[in-house]
Write a protein that holds these residues in place. Structure first.
Motif, PDB file in Angstrom:
ATOM      1  N   SER A 154       0.841  -1.191   0.000  1.00  0.00           N
ATOM      2  CA  SER A 154       0.000   0.000   0.000  1.00  0.00           C
ATOM      3  C   SER A 154       0.878   1.244   0.000  1.00  0.00           C
ATOM      4  CB  SER A 154      -0.899  -0.001   1.237  1.00  0.00           C
ATOM      5  OG  SER A 154      -0.121   0.293   2.400  1.00  0.00           O
ATOM      6  N   ARG A 155       0.269   2.401  -0.104  1.00  0.00           N
ATOM      7  CA  ARG A 155       1.061   3.644  -0.093  1.00  0.00           C
ATOM      8  C   ARG A 155       1.717   3.877   1.252  1.00  0.00           C
ATOM      9  NH1 ARG A 155      -1.965   8.512   1.373  1.00  0.00           N
ATOM     10  NH2 ARG A 155      -4.047   7.974   2.148  1.00  0.00           N
ATOM     11  N   TYR A 156       1.280   3.136   2.276  1.00  0.00           N
ATOM     12  CA  TYR A 156       1.903   3.239   3.599  1.00  0.00           C
ATOM     13  C   TYR A 156       2.979   2.170   3.802  1.00  0.00           C
ATOM     14  CZ  TYR A 156      -2.195   6.143   4.496  1.00  0.00           C
ATOM     15  OH  TYR A 156      -3.156   7.116   4.421  1.00  0.00           O
ATOM     16  N   GLY A 157       3.241   1.364   2.762  1.00  0.00           N
ATOM     17  CA  GLY A 157       4.257   0.327   2.874  1.00  0.00           C
ATOM     18  C   GLY A 157       3.747  -0.974   3.446  1.00  0.00           C
ATOM     19  N   GLU A 158       2.427  -1.104   3.629  1.00  0.00           N
ATOM     20  CA  GLU A 158       1.846  -2.331   4.180  1.00  0.00           C
ATOM     21  C   GLU A 158       1.632  -3.359   3.072  1.00  0.00           C
ATOM     22  OE1 GLU A 158      -0.943  -0.442   7.690  1.00  0.00           O
ATOM     23  OE2 GLU A 158      -1.572  -0.268   5.603  1.00  0.00           O
ATOM     24  N   ILE A 159       1.774  -4.646   3.416  1.00  0.00           N
ATOM     25  CA  ILE A 159       1.560  -5.716   2.440  1.00  0.00           C
ATOM     26  C   ILE A 159       0.058  -5.874   2.197  1.00  0.00           C
ATOM     27  CG2 ILE A 159       1.951  -8.147   1.930  1.00  0.00           C
ATOM     28  CD1 ILE A 159       4.196  -8.061   4.087  1.00  0.00           C
ATOM     29  N   VAL A 160      -0.344  -5.785   0.948  1.00  0.00           N
ATOM     30  CA  VAL A 160      -1.764  -5.915   0.591  1.00  0.00           C
ATOM     31  C   VAL A 160      -2.155  -7.394   0.632  1.00  0.00           C
ATOM     32  CG1 VAL A 160      -3.496  -5.528  -1.202  1.00  0.00           C
ATOM     33  CG2 VAL A 160      -1.658  -3.851  -0.842  1.00  0.00           C
ATOM     34  N   VAL A 161      -3.177  -7.716   1.429  1.00  0.00           N
ATOM     35  CA  VAL A 161      -3.629  -9.106   1.570  1.00  0.00           C
ATOM     36  C   VAL A 161      -5.126  -9.193   1.340  1.00  0.00           C
ATOM     37  CG1 VAL A 161      -1.794  -9.809   3.149  1.00  0.00           C
ATOM     38  CG2 VAL A 161      -3.893  -8.801   4.076  1.00  0.00           C
ATOM     39  N   ASP A 162      -5.584 -10.413   0.971  1.00  0.00           N
ATOM     40  CA  ASP A 162      -7.020 -10.630   0.825  1.00  0.00           C
ATOM     41  C   ASP A 162      -7.575 -11.269   2.094  1.00  0.00           C
ATOM     42  OD1 ASP A 162      -6.388 -13.329   0.776  1.00  0.00           O
ATOM     43  OD2 ASP A 162      -6.796 -13.614  -1.353  1.00  0.00           O
ATOM     44  N   ALA A 163      -8.786 -11.769   2.030  1.00  0.00           N
ATOM     45  CA  ALA A 163      -9.455 -12.315   3.217  1.00  0.00           C
ATOM     46  C   ALA A 163      -8.771 -13.547   3.781  1.00  0.00           C
ATOM     47  CB  ALA A 163     -10.910 -12.644   2.888  1.00  0.00           C
ATOM     48  N   LYS A 164      -7.942 -14.233   2.981  1.00  0.00           N
ATOM     49  CA  LYS A 164      -7.227 -15.419   3.452  1.00  0.00           C
ATOM     50  C   LYS A 164      -5.768 -15.131   3.775  1.00  0.00           C
ATOM     51  CE  LYS A 164     -10.077 -18.864   1.044  1.00  0.00           C
ATOM     52  NZ  LYS A 164     -10.063 -20.003   0.080  1.00  0.00           N
ATOM     53  N   GLY A 165      -5.368 -13.865   3.693  1.00  0.00           N
ATOM     54  CA  GLY A 165      -3.982 -13.521   3.950  1.00  0.00           C
ATOM     55  C   GLY A 165      -3.084 -13.669   2.735  1.00  0.00           C
ATOM     56  N   GLN A 166      -3.650 -13.964   1.567  1.00  0.00           N
ATOM     57  CA  GLN A 166      -2.874 -14.141   0.334  1.00  0.00           C
ATOM     58  C   GLN A 166      -2.367 -12.782  -0.165  1.00  0.00           C
ATOM     59  OE1 GLN A 166      -2.212 -17.072  -1.939  1.00  0.00           O
ATOM     60  NE2 GLN A 166      -0.835 -15.437  -2.587  1.00  0.00           N
ATOM     61  N   THR A 167      -1.118 -12.734  -0.588  1.00  0.00           N
ATOM     62  CA  THR A 167      -0.560 -11.521  -1.175  1.00  0.00           C
ATOM     63  C   THR A 167      -0.717 -11.571  -2.693  1.00  0.00           C
ATOM     64  OG1 THR A 167       1.683 -12.366  -1.563  1.00  0.00           O
ATOM     65  CG2 THR A 167       1.181 -11.572   0.661  1.00  0.00           C
ATOM     66  N   VAL A 204       1.500 -12.394  -4.719  1.00  0.00           N
ATOM     67  CA  VAL A 204       2.347 -13.466  -5.242  1.00  0.00           C
ATOM     68  C   VAL A 204       1.766 -14.813  -4.810  1.00  0.00           C
ATOM     69  CG1 VAL A 204       4.654 -14.499  -5.235  1.00  0.00           C
ATOM     70  CG2 VAL A 204       4.396 -12.005  -5.190  1.00  0.00           C
ATOM     71  N   PRO A 205       1.433 -15.690  -5.751  1.00  0.00           N
ATOM     72  CA  PRO A 205       0.864 -17.002  -5.385  1.00  0.00           C
ATOM     73  C   PRO A 205       1.790 -17.763  -4.435  1.00  0.00           C
ATOM     74  CG  PRO A 205       0.640 -16.622  -7.734  1.00  0.00           C
ATOM     75  CD  PRO A 205       1.493 -15.513  -7.220  1.00  0.00           C
ATOM     76  N   GLY A 206       1.213 -18.295  -3.369  1.00  0.00           N
ATOM     77  CA  GLY A 206       1.989 -19.063  -2.401  1.00  0.00           C
ATOM     78  C   GLY A 206       2.622 -18.222  -1.321  1.00  0.00           C
ATOM     79  N   VAL A 207       2.537 -16.901  -1.434  1.00  0.00           N
ATOM     80  CA  VAL A 207       3.086 -16.004  -0.409  1.00  0.00           C
ATOM     81  C   VAL A 207       1.926 -15.353   0.330  1.00  0.00           C
ATOM     82  CG1 VAL A 207       4.500 -13.980   0.077  1.00  0.00           C
ATOM     83  CG2 VAL A 207       5.182 -15.567  -1.739  1.00  0.00           C
ATOM     84  N   PHE A 208       1.903 -15.570   1.627  1.00  0.00           N
ATOM     85  CA  PHE A 208       0.856 -15.029   2.481  1.00  0.00           C
ATOM     86  C   PHE A 208       1.484 -14.038   3.457  1.00  0.00           C
ATOM     87  CE2 PHE A 208      -0.604 -18.921   0.728  1.00  0.00           C
ATOM     88  CZ  PHE A 208      -1.980 -18.834   0.614  1.00  0.00           C
ATOM     89  N   GLY A 250      -2.296 -14.505  11.849  1.00  0.00           N
ATOM     90  CA  GLY A 250      -1.316 -15.572  11.647  1.00  0.00           C
ATOM     91  C   GLY A 250      -1.982 -16.913  11.462  1.00  0.00           C
ATOM     92  N   ALA A 251      -2.996 -17.196  12.294  1.00  0.00           N
ATOM     93  CA  ALA A 251      -3.731 -18.458  12.160  1.00  0.00           C
ATOM     94  C   ALA A 251      -4.408 -18.525  10.792  1.00  0.00           C
ATOM     95  CB  ALA A 251      -4.767 -18.577  13.274  1.00  0.00           C
ATOM     96  N   LYS A 252      -5.023 -17.416  10.371  1.00  0.00           N
ATOM     97  CA  LYS A 252      -5.717 -17.369   9.073  1.00  0.00           C
ATOM     98  C   LYS A 252      -4.740 -17.585   7.917  1.00  0.00           C
ATOM     99  CE  LYS A 252      -7.139 -13.339   7.815  1.00  0.00           C
ATOM    100  NZ  LYS A 252      -7.936 -12.089   7.759  1.00  0.00           N
ATOM    101  N   ALA A 253      -3.565 -16.958   7.990  1.00  0.00           N
ATOM    102  CA  ALA A 253      -2.574 -17.107   6.921  1.00  0.00           C
ATOM    103  C   ALA A 253      -2.074 -18.546   6.837  1.00  0.00           C
ATOM    104  CB  ALA A 253      -1.410 -16.145   7.151  1.00  0.00           C
ATOM    105  N   ALA A 254      -1.889 -19.187   7.992  1.00  0.00           N
ATOM    106  CA  ALA A 254      -1.435 -20.585   7.997  1.00  0.00           C
ATOM    107  C   ALA A 254      -2.476 -21.492   7.359  1.00  0.00           C
ATOM    108  CB  ALA A 254      -1.137 -21.034   9.419  1.00  0.00           C
ATOM    109  N   LEU A 255      -3.745 -21.262   7.678  1.00  0.00           N
ATOM    110  CA  LEU A 255      -4.809 -22.063   7.068  1.00  0.00           C
ATOM    111  C   LEU A 255      -4.891 -21.785   5.572  1.00  0.00           C
ATOM    112  CD1 LEU A 255      -7.534 -21.688   9.845  1.00  0.00           C
ATOM    113  CD2 LEU A 255      -6.065 -23.661   9.404  1.00  0.00           C
TER     114      LEU A 255
END
Length: 518
Positions: free
Chosen positions: A461-474, A476-480, A500-505
């Motif tokens: 994001s413009r604040y330097g945060e990693i953009v993620v979806d509802a499952k923690g996916q970035t 890049v495929p396979g990178v959460f 963290g739990a959501k990203a692991a799942l």
């Protein structure tokens, strides 16, 4: 000195020692020596294996005492009364000198024993600092394990002349053989790695030889720890590489809003996180900082600053955030010389002095409230036209007679020569420059995500945060990703853990789908 309850607890702990302990004290007739004499008397009464001896002078600091095995003199030394947060350091030193084994991996103990050279550590602390005990306990353990290592805890409130002479404006501050070694929280692993010059290369070689992980987690805060537990419970090969296990939690004093834990302290919470992760088959790689992320041969590769690389089928980024700097002249130059970021740790060093707090959010207002009980005067400087802290905190702040609040003010510089002597700000309404004479500045303006190394790799994001979806996916495929480094709103420990739990799942779901036959 010790009340009946504390003395009974100490006696219970000291039942674990198995060999004689000699405490050699350097005392005089001052009140401080009187308090130490009373403390040592209580300790001696708690175990028949402890012997107390007393001398006048003959050592660099009085009052002080060292804890040794019979016939030795390199044991941990305490200059000043080790009470408050340092009482635990005292108890652990007694246990370890008395033969009780430390809870440290055998490989690290062997590394300490093999260190060559003479090392004399001096660590300056305040008894209200929650970061100081980790450093004191690490150095004490090293002194117990290696006769060529000496460690002295120095209580800054008692030895004020040394504080002024060495211009110490933050704790913990460590000197090695008379030269500045480091400031702030340091783990045992960090200290050993810093003086064992070949350790980084040896560790990098080990890491490079590891097989690919199913899930590799980068970052060991609440998000990373939760991700590791959830991934390991799925029975997949899990690794976690972190610069320091616990992350920001290590710098947090009180935690009162993690549901099911009424109250705790940051370091205790971080230790509980690590113990929980170690309960499972997780490969924990500490003191590892990531510097690049790329794909290679169908795997994701994480390059580390040590020179090693780790590979995995999926990666979870949980690198957290750090204190934001104000980036004005003087901030960098006077760090630990009047510029500080932890009011709980460094506040006692400014007793009776004038300080400023920059920031009007919860952190800034809480810092001003805490400092007002220690220092002569607090000036809170806020950029906005109103404070952003919770109203209950603002009411408390307004009730304090030694606090001045300056709003709509842009800090322009922190001034001084050898240490801080003032702060300048611009009145944003009139444009006029103003100056405040003071001795300390506490910066409390929020956090910045640790994601610089990911620019150009994953979407930020413009604040330097990693953009993620509802499952923690970035992107890049396979990178959460999870926690404070992401676009997830509300940076809280409990939210980071859930992330963290959501990203692991999410990573586990990705592994299943990507390995299924077409």
């Amino acid at each position: 000195m010790l009340d009946a309850s504390l003395k009974a607890q100490l006696a219970s702990y000291l039942e674990r020692i198995s060999q004689p302990v000699e405490i050699a004290a350097a005392l005089d007739d001052t009140p401080a020596s009187g308090e130490m004499r009373a403390l040592l008397k209580d300790i001696g009464e708690c175990s028949p294996l402890i012997r107390i001896s007393e001398t006048e002078g003959g050592v660099h600091r009085t009052p002080s005492f060292s804890i040794n095995r019979p016939g030795e003199n390199h044991g941990p030394r305490f200059a000043g009364l080790p009470m408050g947060h340092e009482f635990t350091s005292l108890v652990l030193a007694l246990l370890q000198v008395g033969g009780y084994p430390p809870k440290v991996e055998q490989a690290l103990l062997e590394q300490i024993r093999a260190l060559e050279g003479d090392f004399e550590f001096e660590v300056y602390v305040s008894l209200t600092c929650h970061n100081c005990p980790d450093v004191v306990q690490a150095l004490n353990l090293m002194a117990v394990q290696n006769p060529r290592i000496k460690a002295t805890m120095i209580e800054g409130g008692l030895f004020q002349d040394e504080i002024r002479e060495r211009q110490i404006m933050g704790v913990p501050t460590v000197f090695l053989n008379g030269t500045m070694f480091g400031t702030g929280r340091m783990s045992l692993e960090e200290i050993v790695a810093k003086i064992d010059t070949g350790a980084v290369a040896r560790e990098a070689e080990k890491l490079a030889a590891k097989d690919p992980f199913d899930v590799l987690i980068v970052g060991g805060g609440p998000a990373g720890a939760a991700a590791a537990v959830y991934a390991a419970r799925k029975g997949i090969r899990t690794g976690i590489a972190s610069e320091r296990f616990g992350g920001q939690v290590l710098d947090t004093l009180g935690i009162e809003n993690f549901v099911s834990v009424k109250e705790t302290e940051g370091p205790k919470f971080a230790l509980a996180l690590e113990e929980h992760v170690r309960h499972y088959d997780v490969d924990i790689m500490n003191l590892q900082r990531a510097k690049a992320l790329e794909s290679e041969d169908g795997l994701i590769k994480v390059e580390l600053e040590s020179g090693a690389s780790l590979k995995a089928k999926t990666v979870i980024l949980s690198t957290g955030a750090r204190w934001r700097n104000i980036n004005v002249p003087g901030e960098k130059e006077f760090k630990n010389k009047g510029v500080a970021y932890c009011p709980h740790c460094d506040g006692p060093l400014f007793k009776g002095k004038r300080v400023a707090v920059i920031g009007g959010g919860n952190s800034g207002v809480e810092a001003a409230i805490d400092l007002a009980g220690i220092v002569a005067h607090v000036t809170l400087v806020e950029f906005d036209t109103k404070l952003r802290a919770d109203e209950v905190l603002q009411r408390k702040l307004r009730s304090l007679p030694n606090v001045t609040v300056v709003m709509n003010a842009q800090t322009t510089a922190i001034t001084g020569k050898d240490k801080v002597d003032g702060l300048t700000y611009k009145d944003r309404a009139s444009g006029e420059e103003q100056r405040v004479d003071l001795e300390g500045v506490f910066v409390q303006i929020g956090l910045v995500p640790n994601t610089e190394w990911l620019k150009g790799t994953v979407e930020l994001s413009r604040y330097g945060e990693i953009v993620v979806d509802a499952k923690g996916q970035t992107s890049v495929p396979g990178v959460f990703a999870a926690g404070d480094a992401t676009t997830t709103p509300f940076k809280q420990i409990i939210i980071a853990a859930g992330d963290g739990a959501k990203a692991a799942l999410g990573a586990f779901d990705h592994l299943i789908r990507s390995s299924a036959p077409a």
